[in-house]
Design a protein around this motif. Structure first.
Motif, PDB file in Angstrom:
ATOM      1  N   LEU A   1       0.812  -1.226   0.000  1.00 29.29           N
ATOM      2  CA  LEU A   1       0.000   0.000   0.000  1.00 29.29           C
ATOM      3  C   LEU A   1       0.841   1.271   0.000  1.00 29.29           C
ATOM      4  O   LEU A   1       0.348   2.340  -0.355  1.00 29.29           O
ATOM      5  N   SER A   2       2.121   1.180   0.387  1.00 32.87           N
ATOM      6  CA  SER A   2       2.966   2.381   0.413  1.00 32.87           C
ATOM      7  C   SER A   2       3.192   2.937  -0.987  1.00 32.87           C
ATOM      8  O   SER A   2       3.524   4.114  -1.161  1.00 32.87           O
ATOM      9  N   LEU A   3       2.997   2.101  -2.025  1.00 37.30           N
ATOM     10  CA  LEU A   3       3.236   2.548  -3.404  1.00 37.30           C
ATOM     11  C   LEU A   3       2.211   3.582  -3.871  1.00 37.30           C
ATOM     12  O   LEU A   3       2.402   4.231  -4.891  1.00 37.30           O
ATOM     13  N   PHE A   4       1.116   3.745  -3.125  1.00 36.19           N
ATOM     14  CA  PHE A   4       0.141   4.781  -3.489  1.00 36.19           C
ATOM     15  C   PHE A   4       0.736   6.171  -3.332  1.00 36.19           C
ATOM     16  O   PHE A   4       0.372   7.092  -4.044  1.00 36.19           O
ATOM     17  N   THR A   5       1.652   6.332  -2.361  1.00 38.59           N
ATOM     18  CA  THR A   5       2.223   7.668  -2.127  1.00 38.59           C
ATOM     19  C   THR A   5       3.653   7.782  -2.621  1.00 38.59           C
ATOM     20  O   THR A   5       4.077   8.860  -3.020  1.00 38.59           O
ATOM     21  N   ASP A   6       4.422   6.697  -2.580  1.00 42.53           N
ATOM     22  CA  ASP A   6       5.811   6.768  -3.050  1.00 42.53           C
ATOM     23  C   ASP A   6       5.829   6.712  -4.573  1.00 42.53           C
ATOM     24  O   ASP A   6       5.994   5.658  -5.173  1.00 42.53           O
ATOM     25  N   GLY A   7       5.657   7.872  -5.194  1.00 41.80           N
ATOM     26  CA  GLY A   7       5.473   7.929  -6.647  1.00 41.80           C
ATOM     27  C   GLY A   7       6.758   8.067  -7.442  1.00 41.80           C
ATOM     28  O   GLY A   7       6.821   7.698  -8.604  1.00 41.80           O
ATOM     29  N   LEU A   8       7.831   8.603  -6.818  1.00 38.71           N
ATOM     30  CA  LEU A   8       9.076   8.782  -7.564  1.00 38.71           C
ATOM     31  C   LEU A   8       9.767   7.438  -7.760  1.00 38.71           C
ATOM     32  O   LEU A   8       9.696   6.548  -6.919  1.00 38.71           O
ATOM     33  N   LYS A   9      10.477   7.317  -8.885  1.00 38.30           N
ATOM     34  CA  LYS A   9      11.157   6.056  -9.202  1.00 38.30           C
ATOM     35  C   LYS A   9      12.166   5.687  -8.106  1.00 38.30           C
ATOM     36  O   LYS A   9      12.248   4.540  -7.668  1.00 38.30           O
ATOM     37  N   ASP A  10      12.945   6.673  -7.652  1.00 38.01           N
ATOM     38  CA  ASP A  10      13.933   6.423  -6.598  1.00 38.01           C
ATOM     39  C   ASP A  10      13.275   5.954  -5.311  1.00 38.01           C
ATOM     40  O   ASP A  10      13.817   5.133  -4.574  1.00 38.01           O
ATOM     41  N   GLU A  11      12.086   6.519  -5.042  1.00 46.56           N
ATOM     42  CA  GLU A  11      11.374   6.138  -3.820  1.00 46.56           C
ATOM     43  C   GLU A  11      10.961   4.671  -3.882  1.00 46.56           C
ATOM     44  O   GLU A  11      11.086   3.925  -2.910  1.00 46.56           O
ATOM     45  N   ARG A  12      10.443   4.260  -5.043  1.00 41.81           N
ATOM     46  CA  ARG A  12       9.985   2.876  -5.179  1.00 41.81           C
ATOM     47  C   ARG A  12      11.155   1.900  -5.105  1.00 41.81           C
ATOM     48  O   ARG A  12      11.057   0.835  -4.514  1.00 41.81           O
ATOM     49  N   GLU A  13      12.284   2.286  -5.737  1.00 41.90           N
ATOM     50  CA  GLU A  13      13.432   1.385  -5.765  1.00 41.90           C
ATOM     51  C   GLU A  13      14.058   1.225  -4.377  1.00 41.90           C
ATOM     52  O   GLU A  13      14.425   0.136  -3.969  1.00 41.90           O
TER      53      GLU A  13
END
Length: 413
Positions: free
Chosen positions: A52-64
């Motif tokens: 569920l954190s992927l709803f807010t972590d939108g930047l590529k670096d954030e997801r990686e």
């Protein structure tokens, strides 16, 4: 509907982004295509559940990296209230991002990991929340599932945080035990923590009283522009447009225009939808006065018996936002409400260690993300209040004259 702005803060991996994802998901505020995109991203990461954190972590670096870097704003609504969430980073090098996200918030959600309790980051974020005069703090004790939903552990953390908060000026602190991953006490009440008789997090957000958070005593109306339509329907109309920064204005009120000192009476208060009988923060309106007075951008309309301070020497708590630190006696553009003046940093009084709350008086070299108390001198007087009295008329930003970049945000003491 009433609007509640809140910010999330906490240490890295405490589950801030997951909590917001859970709030949006359980309150049915997520579209099917968003859900599908997050489901696919979760599968790519090899997870057997939806992250569920992927709803807010939108930047590529954030997801990686699995971290939050930038402030992510999310909007959702329930039948009772509208919400704007600022998901702010937990890392110490992103303090400036947290200050930006928290500056307009009514409420701070501070997350703790039930396994770790109160840590350095908790203290730092709580201090920044009180520095920014956020009126309400909700401490979410997350990952209770990893502590077998223990009531004893919850009570230990409440006691620990309460002792720390006694050093701060926090008016309203509430505690809620949750599991963002499984949804316990976020939107729906948990059947695994029957010992907790308080509200769920969403119910708390929907019902917390924020009506008294705004300053409705000191009338402040910074003028943004003068409206002169020059058409047949409004041939003689002269309105002063802006956003109310404090107090309540009504037609017939005696007012004073600063800095000129001329007095008049409010003739009418107009909005896009027509005239209104009162205006209060944060309404954007146009006022007309009974007398023709020379008023321009940067002037302020106030009550005759309640005026802001007229000051040129300011004591300010400054959060430095730029990679390059300030030059002593360096000159900057200072923006305050609708006013813009030039200013100089006269003196750095001390820096604040945001982890221990101690003053650092022997090192006055300010770096990015650091908070310090400085003295400024402006080229012309400002019409200001203390930040703890009015967040609109007590805040400033500094802009570099050469690059036009915002380098600092400040709170007038």
């Amino acid at each position: 509907m009433q609007l509640l702005r809140f910010t999330t803060a906490g240490s890295v991996d405490d589950g801030k982004s997951t909590l917001i994802g859970r709030l949006l998901y359980d309150s049915k505020s997520i579209f099917e295509d968003q859900m599908e995109a997050v489901r696919k991203s979760s599968e790519k990461k090899g997870l057997d559940h939806v992250d569920l954190s992927l709803f807010t972590d939108g930047l590529k670096d954030e997801r990686e990296q699995g971290i939050t870097i930038d402030v992510a704003y999310r909007y959702f609504a329930t039948p009772k209230r509208k919400f704007i969430i600022a998901d702010t980073p937990g890392h110490i090098q992103y303090t400036r991002n947290m200050v930006t996200g928290a500056s307009t918030a009514n409420l701070a959600l501070i997350l703790l990991d039930a396994r770790n309790g109160v840590v350095e980051q908790t203290c730092r974020h709580s201090f920044i929340a009180t520095l920014l005069q956020i009126p309400h703090v909700v401490v979410c004790i997350n990952k209770m599932d990893l502590m077998d939903y223990s009531e004893e552990r919850f009570d230990e953390i409440v006691k620990e945080y309460t002792e720390f908060a006694a050093k701060l000026n926090v008016k309203d602190v509430r505690f809620v035990p949750i599991s963002a991953l499984h949804g316990d006490n976020v939107v729906n009440r948990s059947d695994k923590m029957s010992w907790y008789q308080g509200e769920t997090l969403l119910h708390m957000l929907e019902t917390i009283h924020i009506g008294n958070d705004k300053n409705l005593i000191d009338c402040r109306f910074p003028v943004q522009t003068v409206i002169r339509p020059h058409n047949d329907e409004h041939h003689d109309y002269r309105g002063y447009a802006g956003r109310v920064a404090g107090g309540v204005f009504k037609p017939g009120d005696k007012v004073l225009v600063m800095p000129s000192g001329f007095s008049s009476t409010i003739k009418s208060i107009d909005t896009f939808d027509g005239p209104v009988q009162e205006a209060f923060s944060p309404m954007s309106v146009s006022m007309t006065l009974e007398d023709d007075i020379d008023i321009s951008r940067g002037d302020m309309i106030v009550r005759e018996n309640n005026q802001p301070k007229v000051i040129q020497d300011l004591d300010v708590m400054l959060c430095w936002l730029h990679e390059q630190g300030p030059a002593m006696r360096g000159k900057y553009i200072l923006r305050h409400t609708t006013n813009e003046v030039r200013t100089m940093i006269k003196e750095v009084l001390y820096k604040v260690n945001v982890n221990t709350l101690h003053r650092i008086e022997d090192d006055k070299d300010i770096k990015m993300n650091e908070i310090s108390r400085v003295r400024l001198r402006t080229t012309k007087p400002l019409l200001a209040d203390a930040y703890n009295r009015n967040r609109q008329t007590g805040s400033i930003i500094l802009i570099d004259e050469t690059t036009n970049e915002t380098v600092a945000a400040g709170m007038i003491l």
